[in-house]
Scaffold this motif. Sequence first.
Motif, PDB file in Angstrom:
ATOM      1  N   ILE A 167      -6.874 -46.578  -8.499  1.00  0.00           N
ATOM      2  CA  ILE A 167      -5.419 -46.590  -8.695  1.00  0.00           C
ATOM      3  C   ILE A 167      -4.713 -46.513  -7.345  1.00  0.00           C
ATOM      4  CG2 ILE A 167      -3.436 -45.308  -9.606  1.00  0.00           C
ATOM      5  CD1 ILE A 167      -5.209 -44.392 -11.889  1.00  0.00           C
ATOM      6  N   ASN A 168      -3.724 -47.393  -7.142  1.00  0.00           N
ATOM      7  CA  ASN A 168      -2.880 -47.352  -5.946  1.00  0.00           C
ATOM      8  C   ASN A 168      -1.431 -47.132  -6.372  1.00  0.00           C
ATOM      9  OD1 ASN A 168      -2.994 -48.350  -2.792  1.00  0.00           O
ATOM     10  ND2 ASN A 168      -1.001 -48.737  -3.718  1.00  0.00           N
ATOM     11  N   ILE A 169      -0.827 -46.069  -5.880  1.00  0.00           N
ATOM     12  CA  ILE A 169       0.603 -45.851  -6.094  1.00  0.00           C
ATOM     13  C   ILE A 169       1.331 -46.618  -5.001  1.00  0.00           C
ATOM     14  CG2 ILE A 169       2.443 -44.146  -6.344  1.00  0.00           C
ATOM     15  CD1 ILE A 169       0.221 -43.886  -8.441  1.00  0.00           C
ATOM     16  N   ASN A 170       1.886 -47.764  -5.313  1.00  0.00           N
ATOM     17  CA  ASN A 170       2.496 -48.616  -4.288  1.00  0.00           C
ATOM     18  C   ASN A 170       3.664 -47.929  -3.596  1.00  0.00           C
ATOM     19  OD1 ASN A 170       0.707 -50.708  -4.939  1.00  0.00           O
ATOM     20  ND2 ASN A 170       2.099 -51.507  -6.492  1.00  0.00           N
ATOM     21  N   SER A 171       4.591 -47.446  -4.392  1.00  0.00           N
ATOM     22  CA  SER A 171       5.726 -46.706  -3.845  1.00  0.00           C
ATOM     23  C   SER A 171       6.209 -45.722  -4.890  1.00  0.00           C
ATOM     24  CB  SER A 171       6.865 -47.648  -3.442  1.00  0.00           C
ATOM     25  OG  SER A 171       7.380 -48.327  -4.569  1.00  0.00           O
ATOM     26  N   LEU A 172       6.770 -44.629  -4.416  1.00  0.00           N
ATOM     27  CA  LEU A 172       7.263 -43.601  -5.318  1.00  0.00           C
ATOM     28  C   LEU A 172       8.551 -43.041  -4.729  1.00  0.00           C
ATOM     29  CD1 LEU A 172       5.110 -40.883  -7.056  1.00  0.00           C
ATOM     30  CD2 LEU A 172       7.465 -40.491  -6.398  1.00  0.00           C
ATOM     31  N   GLU A 173       9.646 -43.262  -5.441  1.00  0.00           N
ATOM     32  CA  GLU A 173      10.961 -42.804  -5.009  1.00  0.00           C
ATOM     33  C   GLU A 173      11.345 -41.565  -5.810  1.00  0.00           C
ATOM     34  OE1 GLU A 173      14.220 -45.787  -4.554  1.00  0.00           O
ATOM     35  OE2 GLU A 173      15.258 -44.494  -6.001  1.00  0.00           O
ATOM     36  N   LEU A 174      11.817 -40.536  -5.130  1.00  0.00           N
ATOM     37  CA  LEU A 174      12.218 -39.328  -5.840  1.00  0.00           C
ATOM     38  C   LEU A 174      13.444 -38.702  -5.205  1.00  0.00           C
ATOM     39  CD1 LEU A 174       9.698 -36.477  -4.962  1.00  0.00           C
ATOM     40  CD2 LEU A 174       9.560 -38.728  -3.935  1.00  0.00           C
ATOM     41  N   MET A 175      14.301 -38.147  -6.071  1.00  0.00           N
ATOM     42  CA  MET A 175      15.537 -37.487  -5.663  1.00  0.00           C
ATOM     43  C   MET A 175      15.689 -36.196  -6.446  1.00  0.00           C
ATOM     44  SD  MET A 175      18.378 -40.526  -5.798  1.00  0.00           S
ATOM     45  CE  MET A 175      18.504 -41.840  -4.599  1.00  0.00           C
ATOM     46  N   PRO A 176      16.496 -35.267  -5.948  1.00  0.00           N
ATOM     47  CA  PRO A 176      16.848 -34.137  -6.803  1.00  0.00           C
ATOM     48  C   PRO A 176      17.734 -34.638  -7.939  1.00  0.00           C
ATOM     49  CG  PRO A 176      18.147 -34.099  -4.794  1.00  0.00           C
ATOM     50  CD  PRO A 176      17.127 -35.186  -4.622  1.00  0.00           C
ATOM     51  N   VAL A 177      17.747 -33.943  -9.050  1.00  0.00           N
ATOM     52  CA  VAL A 177      18.557 -34.369 -10.196  1.00  0.00           C
ATOM     53  C   VAL A 177      20.030 -34.450  -9.816  1.00  0.00           C
ATOM     54  CG1 VAL A 177      19.257 -33.748 -12.543  1.00  0.00           C
ATOM     55  CG2 VAL A 177      16.894 -33.428 -11.835  1.00  0.00           C
ATOM     56  N   SER A 178      20.448 -33.647  -8.856  1.00  0.00           N
ATOM     57  CA  SER A 178      21.861 -33.610  -8.466  1.00  0.00           C
ATOM     58  C   SER A 178      22.310 -34.854  -7.713  1.00  0.00           C
ATOM     59  CB  SER A 178      22.119 -32.385  -7.581  1.00  0.00           C
ATOM     60  OG  SER A 178      21.369 -32.477  -6.378  1.00  0.00           O
ATOM     61  N   GLN A 179      21.363 -35.651  -7.221  1.00  0.00           N
ATOM     62  CA  GLN A 179      21.705 -36.805  -6.397  1.00  0.00           C
ATOM     63  C   GLN A 179      21.634 -38.094  -7.198  1.00  0.00           C
ATOM     64  OE1 GLN A 179      18.958 -37.649  -3.140  1.00  0.00           O
ATOM     65  NE2 GLN A 179      20.617 -38.353  -1.836  1.00  0.00           N
ATOM     66  N   ALA A 180      22.556 -39.008  -6.912  1.00  0.00           N
ATOM     67  CA  ALA A 180      22.545 -40.326  -7.549  1.00  0.00           C
ATOM     68  C   ALA A 180      23.101 -41.342  -6.563  1.00  0.00           C
ATOM     69  CB  ALA A 180      23.362 -40.318  -8.835  1.00  0.00           C
ATOM     70  N   TRP A 181      23.112 -42.618  -6.963  1.00  0.00           N
ATOM     71  CA  TRP A 181      23.602 -43.669  -6.094  1.00  0.00           C
ATOM     72  C   TRP A 181      25.131 -43.658  -6.082  1.00  0.00           C
ATOM     73  CZ3 TRP A 181      20.027 -44.047  -9.931  1.00  0.00           C
ATOM     74  CH2 TRP A 181      18.713 -44.267  -9.533  1.00  0.00           C
ATOM     75  N   ALA A 182      25.687 -43.859  -4.905  1.00  0.00           N
ATOM     76  CA  ALA A 182      27.149 -43.921  -4.792  1.00  0.00           C
ATOM     77  C   ALA A 182      27.644 -45.278  -5.271  1.00  0.00           C
ATOM     78  CB  ALA A 182      27.564 -43.686  -3.345  1.00  0.00           C
ATOM     79  N   GLY A 183      28.922 -45.307  -5.677  1.00  0.00           N
ATOM     80  CA  GLY A 183      29.510 -46.592  -6.068  1.00  0.00           C
ATOM     81  C   GLY A 183      29.814 -47.438  -4.845  1.00  0.00           C
ATOM     82  N   PHE A 184      30.091 -48.717  -5.045  1.00  0.00           N
ATOM     83  CA  PHE A 184      30.436 -49.582  -3.937  1.00  0.00           C
ATOM     84  C   PHE A 184      31.746 -49.129  -3.304  1.00  0.00           C
ATOM     85  CE2 PHE A 184      27.628 -52.660  -6.164  1.00  0.00           C
ATOM     86  CZ  PHE A 184      26.798 -52.954  -5.107  1.00  0.00           C
ATOM     87  N   SER A 185      31.786 -49.133  -1.980  1.00  0.00           N
ATOM     88  CA  SER A 185      32.985 -48.742  -1.254  1.00  0.00           C
ATOM     89  C   SER A 185      33.908 -49.950  -1.087  1.00  0.00           C
ATOM     90  CB  SER A 185      32.583 -48.209   0.121  1.00  0.00           C
ATOM     91  OG  SER A 185      33.716 -47.912   0.888  1.00  0.00           O
ATOM     92  N   ILE A 186      35.215 -49.719  -1.252  1.00  0.00           N
ATOM     93  CA  ILE A 186      36.207 -50.784  -1.125  1.00  0.00           C
ATOM     94  C   ILE A 186      37.273 -50.361  -0.126  1.00  0.00           C
ATOM     95  CG2 ILE A 186      37.945 -52.183  -2.317  1.00  0.00           C
ATOM     96  CD1 ILE A 186      36.335 -51.766  -4.879  1.00  0.00           C
ATOM     97  N   ASP A 187      37.524 -51.194   0.866  1.00  0.00           N
ATOM     98  CA  ASP A 187      38.585 -50.934   1.849  1.00  0.00           C
ATOM     99  C   ASP A 187      39.878 -51.489   1.286  1.00  0.00           C
ATOM    100  OD1 ASP A 187      40.161 -50.557   4.063  1.00  0.00           O
ATOM    101  OD2 ASP A 187      39.420 -52.353   5.093  1.00  0.00           O
ATOM    102  N   ARG A 188      40.879 -50.639   1.100  1.00  0.00           N
ATOM    103  CA  ARG A 188      42.165 -51.064   0.509  1.00  0.00           C
ATOM    104  C   ARG A 188      43.302 -51.028   1.521  1.00  0.00           C
ATOM    105  NH1 ARG A 188      41.054 -51.417  -4.865  1.00  0.00           N
ATOM    106  NH2 ARG A 188      39.340 -50.126  -5.651  1.00  0.00           N
ATOM    107  N   SER A 189      42.933 -51.047   2.818  1.00  0.00           N
ATOM    108  CA  SER A 189      43.966 -50.987   3.866  1.00  0.00           C
ATOM    109  C   SER A 189      44.640 -52.343   4.094  1.00  0.00           C
ATOM    110  CB  SER A 189      43.345 -50.515   5.179  1.00  0.00           C
ATOM    111  OG  SER A 189      42.445 -51.491   5.694  1.00  0.00           O
ATOM    112  N   GLY A 190      44.006 -53.413   3.603  1.00  0.00           N
ATOM    113  CA  GLY A 190      44.539 -54.744   3.837  1.00  0.00           C
ATOM    114  C   GLY A 190      44.208 -55.298   5.194  1.00  0.00           C
ATOM    115  N   LYS A 191      43.375 -54.585   5.943  1.00  0.00           N
ATOM    116  CA  LYS A 191      43.039 -55.023   7.307  1.00  0.00           C
ATOM    117  C   LYS A 191      41.683 -55.728   7.360  1.00  0.00           C
ATOM    118  CE  LYS A 191      45.609 -51.197   9.395  1.00  0.00           C
ATOM    119  NZ  LYS A 191      45.515 -50.014  10.279  1.00  0.00           N
ATOM    120  N   ALA A 192      40.970 -55.710   6.258  1.00  0.00           N
ATOM    121  CA  ALA A 192      39.622 -56.289   6.273  1.00  0.00           C
ATOM    122  C   ALA A 192      39.687 -57.803   6.337  1.00  0.00           C
ATOM    123  CB  ALA A 192      38.857 -55.858   5.033  1.00  0.00           C
TER     124      ALA A 192
END
Length: 255
Positions: free
Chosen positions: A230-255
């Motif tokens: 058996i080969n474990i190719n990759s294993l990702e782990l986080m604490p339960v408190s952590q999750a992925w952030a949402g996409f960031s959006i710049d609303r300054s109108g300067k982008a």
Amino acid sequence: MTSTVFITGATSGFGEACARRFAEAGWSLVLTGRRQERLEALCAELSQQTEVHGLVLDVRDRKAMEEAIANLPPAFAKLRGLINNAGLALGADPAPKCDLDDWETMVDTNIKGLMYSTRLLLPRLIAHGRGATILNVGSVAGNYPYPGSHVYGGTKAFVGQFSLSLRCDLQGTGVRVSNIEPGLCESEFSLVRFGGDQARYDATYAGAEPIQPQDIAETIFWIMNQPAHININSLELMPVSQAWAGFSIDRSGKA
């Protein structure tokens, strides 16, 4: 026959926790670290449980790595495992504010140091064959970008891709390759990243119930002790408190 594991960056964090966990199980240890006093103290402590060989060196120093590995004592020469743990993040500022020396240090340690230890130890791991394991310590930063991750995230993305490619090259040798990708973990790693700023370190983990180095060590021990087929190719782990952030959006109108 006693199994031997080579652990880089063993003087703190995941590396130290792994050294303790494998010593507890009776594995012989080859431990590397830059800080001589810490390494000597750890080796002296763990030598009461198992056979230990310490190497005071920096994984970025190719010549030192070549010499140390070429001159491993016979009792430690036959390896069953390599834990490529040595690595670091320096700073969390946006790219335009970063120190180029910090970027270079991360590349030299997280990429080149891992390359050196892997390539130099491959003949020994291949000689062991079935059941031998290379365990690379990656990060969720290699999968998910976040502000301030820039070069650190890039180096950990390299670890992930290198691990997958190495699996292809080692097919038929019996040598396994795994990449463990932790999320928020409480260790000296973050204190180094924040330049010793204890308040910032404390704020990072406050109320989060982060993963501990012992959790990572237990997971690595489990991976390396799976049945040889058996080969474990990759294993990702986080604490339960952590999750992925949402996409960031710049609303300054300067982008």
